[in-house]
Design an enzyme around this catalytic site. Structure first.
Site, PDB file in Angstrom:
ATOM      1  N   GLY A 144       0.836  -1.198   0.000  1.00 58.87           N
ATOM      2  CA  GLY A 144       0.000   0.000   0.000  1.00 58.87           C
ATOM      3  C   GLY A 144       0.869   1.246   0.000  1.00 58.87           C
ATOM      4  N   THR A 148      -1.256   7.690   2.148  1.00 62.95           N
ATOM      5  CA  THR A 148      -0.611   8.745   2.929  1.00 62.95           C
ATOM      6  C   THR A 148       0.426   8.170   3.892  1.00 62.95           C
ATOM      7  OG1 THR A 148      -2.899   9.483   3.064  1.00 62.95           O
ATOM      8  CG2 THR A 148      -1.237  10.882   4.092  1.00 62.95           C
ATOM      9  N   ALA A 208       3.952  -2.413  -2.921  1.00 64.08           N
ATOM     10  CA  ALA A 208       2.854  -2.963  -3.719  1.00 64.08           C
ATOM     11  C   ALA A 208       1.706  -1.965  -3.804  1.00 64.08           C
ATOM     12  CB  ALA A 208       2.366  -4.268  -3.097  1.00 64.08           C
ATOM     13  N   GLU A 247       1.102  -1.190  16.609  1.00 64.47           N
ATOM     14  CA  GLU A 247       0.908   0.038  17.382  1.00 64.47           C
ATOM     15  C   GLU A 247      -0.009   1.034  16.672  1.00 64.47           C
ATOM     16  OE1 GLU A 247       2.214   0.968  20.660  1.00 64.47           O
ATOM     17  OE2 GLU A 247       0.497   2.219  20.163  1.00 64.47           O
ATOM     18  N   VAL A 296      -4.286   1.539  16.994  1.00 63.85           N
ATOM     19  CA  VAL A 296      -5.073   2.267  17.998  1.00 63.85           C
ATOM     20  C   VAL A 296      -4.440   3.625  18.263  1.00 63.85           C
ATOM     21  CG1 VAL A 296      -5.997   2.237  20.341  1.00 63.85           C
ATOM     22  CG2 VAL A 296      -5.695   0.083  19.119  1.00 63.85           C
ATOM     23  N   GLY A 321      -3.205   6.177  16.578  1.00 68.53           N
ATOM     24  CA  GLY A 321      -2.066   6.740  15.849  1.00 68.53           C
ATOM     25  C   GLY A 321      -0.755   6.642  16.593  1.00 68.53           C
ATOM     26  N   LYS A 374     -11.113  -0.732  17.647  1.00 65.63           N
ATOM     27  CA  LYS A 374     -10.051  -0.323  18.583  1.00 65.63           C
ATOM     28  C   LYS A 374     -10.399  -0.759  20.003  1.00 65.63           C
ATOM     29  CE  LYS A 374      -8.844   3.572  15.606  1.00 65.63           C
ATOM     30  NZ  LYS A 374      -9.211   4.967  15.266  1.00 65.63           N
TER      31      LYS A 374
END
Lengths: 446, 446
Positions: B25, B28, B58, B142, B145, B147, B218
């Site tokens: 992916g 952003t 990818a 990590e 949840v 950021g 979350k």
């Protein structure tokens, strides 16, 4: 709930290896640690993969009264034996010696060491890291900074993928309690200190707290971790809160601020595109709407700014037997898991080796109160003194008329190096229209 | 500075092993991750002990426009090849498939996997943990949840020496932004959502956010870690914010509260001294002086209560490319360090295996507005309905006269099981003096 995997099969309790744990010191924290290791033995075994068996608790005075949670048969006054005959050694004596010698002996004997001894780490951290590495064992010290708040973990591991730019923290509960009492009740420093001593928040000899030494040790640890650079306690500029008056607090409120004792670690850009580190502990004005302004009582809070993460804040109880025990025990679980599964605690990370800068390189803002001649042109003269030193002004406020022809003016600057701020103050002093520099306070937090 | 040990000698850059990194992916977050791994290669090498070399990225559409930070020669549309030919695989595709299949393939190929895919973990966490353990590689998440806020780290490692009793969090920035706009600007839900969409805080299809599904994933992850118990997304009671009106917000303010969408994971004592877990996401009133009430905009905050540590709060940016990249990269450093030095990421910890309780077992407080007959005895009748169900009342406030003979009364209860609270509401409905139950809101945070 769609769970394809079968339930995880934990190792059966009897098949788990036993790890021997020695505890040096049996004060409030040690008592909690021993109690919890006993009461929650099954949980610690499930989490660490090993049965943790306390084999000895070293105390100075075998005859002293003890909490019933501490098994008397484990008490000994032979600290060296405890340090050298266990897999995991928990050092809770505090101070430099004999803690340092015992920890080094523990490492040599192959033990992993957990400590909360900020003074020792801030003075001898590299030596301890090196001894742990040489013995191929773990060295953990989460409890050294801000009690149960995982600041060491956050800086050492969670920020490992980021570049920390600054850390700003309230890391000493005693001084925060005293300043909070002064702020909310209008007490003098002496009265607030007396209250803190009565309630057990301050010790009979409050020097380490009120003179900023405890916070300075923590600031050194924080800066070392944040900037991958060795910072010792002697590198930290320290100013305590003894000279703070009720009048200072009133002035802070008049400026829409709270006065807080801050530990500050900053990455500072130098003129030649290189970088340095500024580490200091001092009281500073914090705007009332800043998160650190609302940290009350004996609580701690640490604000980390990093390039990618932005601003992170961690908040909680910074001291006390139970919160400190929580931090110690998380380190015990990590060290035990490494014994069972392999792996190691992070080693010292000092590769960046940034220069630790002197007092004049620190970047801060000044709030300066001046008594000036209340005549046209006074403000221009003041502004000139700042401009000549490349310090820009954030706000100017005429706070009071002193007499018919004098006024008090409060100026807050934008951030600048202390060197330039001090030069501007000197320039102000030489201005004819400036009758007196009434006060100077640093302002932190934006 | 007294430092006895010589400066740590870092491995020379050329002697460091190379670890191949594949990225699935390139949105952003992926763009930030690839950029930072390139720009700060020396720092990542010093921290992890290995040179991290991105070998492939990818993407679905090779022809799509890309940030110049992404080297075009690394792009490929063969995701399986990227997943199976690297030492560390970073999954940033999101969603269940093909992410799940690719991650399982990566594990089988001996790669450690880093992901921020909360939906996948909340649906298939145990399967992924089992696959990582079978391949003896690391599984880190990590970024799943809150950021860059190290919540996963805190629960999985820093709380390993403690017993978590509850976690209360604002973990979805989109809904917090919408509720904050409604609260501060008096907007309707529709207008606040439209603003959030314009500013990029909400997606064109906002379902996952506003219906609470993102927060529920979350919450499942948080509860699993906090209570060492498998909790999947289907175990989470979910209620979103679509039905919140401007009037609800005004009523919240009138009660001295803010309305927030909370993720709640609670350890609940059962009647027979056993314990269970309640996990839910719903809007709730939070008293204005509670730390979660002042979490504004798209920020996240998580409050952890533990037996020894007391209350800890973690605060920061919960989303966005850079903060999420910070979290991903800290996991990359940890996984890389394990490749170099041995050791492993924590495995699934589900030993406690507590029952996940249904909706009626949740412990909360109700704020109930009633329209009552304004006659002597009405309040007694109301109080009786609560007492009969063992619900105690915290406060009663007569908020408005509706007409000459009717009044609106607002009652806040003490914490009680939802089962008893609902029974009390039923009892109220059958009281003659109670003309209508106007509204019921849950109250959280004390």
């Amino acid at each position: 709930m769609t769970q394809q995997a079968p339930p995880a099969a934990p190792a059966s309790p009897s098949s788990r290896p036993v790890l021997k744990v020695g505890v040096l010191g049996s004060g409030t924290v040690g008592t909690q640690v021993v109690r919890l290791l006993g009461e929650q033995a099954e949980e610690f075994a499930a989490r660490s993969g090993a049965r943790l068996e306390v084999t000895g608790i070293a105390v100075r005075d075998l005859a002293a009264p003890r909490d019933p949670a501490v098994p008397r048969e484990l008490l000994t006054d032979d600290a060296t034996a405890v340090a050298t005959s266990n897999d995991i050694v928990i050092e809770l004596i505090g101070g430099i010696e004999p803690a340092r010698t015992l920890i080094l002996a523990a490492f040599r004997a192959g033990a992993s060491v957990i400590t909360g001894n900020k003074a020792l780490i801030a003075a001898h951290g590299p030596e301890l890291y090196a001894a742990a590495a040489a013995a191929d064992v773990d060295f953990y010290y989460e409890a050294a900074v801000a009690g149960a708040i995982p600041v060491v973990y956050a800086l050492r591991e969670s920020m490992a993928g980021d570049r920390v730019t600054s850390v700003l923290g309230i890391v000493n509960g005693t001084t925060n309690y005293i300043l909070d009492e002064m702020s909310t009740k209008g007490l003098s420093f002496e009265d607030a200190l007396a209250t803190a001593q009565e309630l057990g928040y301050a010790e009979a000899d409050p020097t380490a707290d009120v003179d900023g030494l405890d916070a300075a040790a923590k600031a050194a640890i924080i800066a070392s971790l944040a900037f991958h650079t060795r910072v010792g306690i002697d590198d930290v500029l320290v100013e305590g809160i003894r000279s703070i008056t009720a009048e200072d607090i009133r002035e802070a409120h008049a400026s829409g601020c709270e006065l807080k004792l801050l530990a500050i670690a900053q990455r500072v850009a130098l003129d030649d595109a290189a970088e340095g580190v500024s580490v200091r502990v001092h009281p500073a004005l914090v705007p009332a709407d800043h998160p650190l302004a609302s940290v009350h009582g004996a609580f701690n809070a640490v604000l980390v700014e990093a390039e990618s993460a932005g601003r992170l804040m961690f908040y909680g109880k910074g001291a006390g037997g139970a919160p400190t025990a929580s931090a110690v025990l998380s380190d015990v679980v990590a060290a035990a898991a490494h014994r069972v599964n392999g792996g190691q605690a992070p080693r010292e990370s000092s590769y960046a080796d940034l220069p630790v800068l002197g007092p004049e390189a620190a970047i801060t803002r000044y709030q300066i109160q001046l008594r000036v001649d209340d005549q046209p042109g006074s403000l221009a003269a003041v502004a000139t003194a700042f401009a000549a030193n490349a310090v820009s002004i954030d706000s100017v406020r005429q706070s009071a008329y002193v007499g018919g022809d004098q006024a008090v003016v409060t100026i807050v600057t934008h951030p600048a190096a202390v060197k330039r701020l001090n030069a501007a103050v000197e320039a102000l002093r030489s201005q004819e229209r400036v009758l007196a520099v009434v006060s100077i306070q640093r302002v932190e937090g934006e």
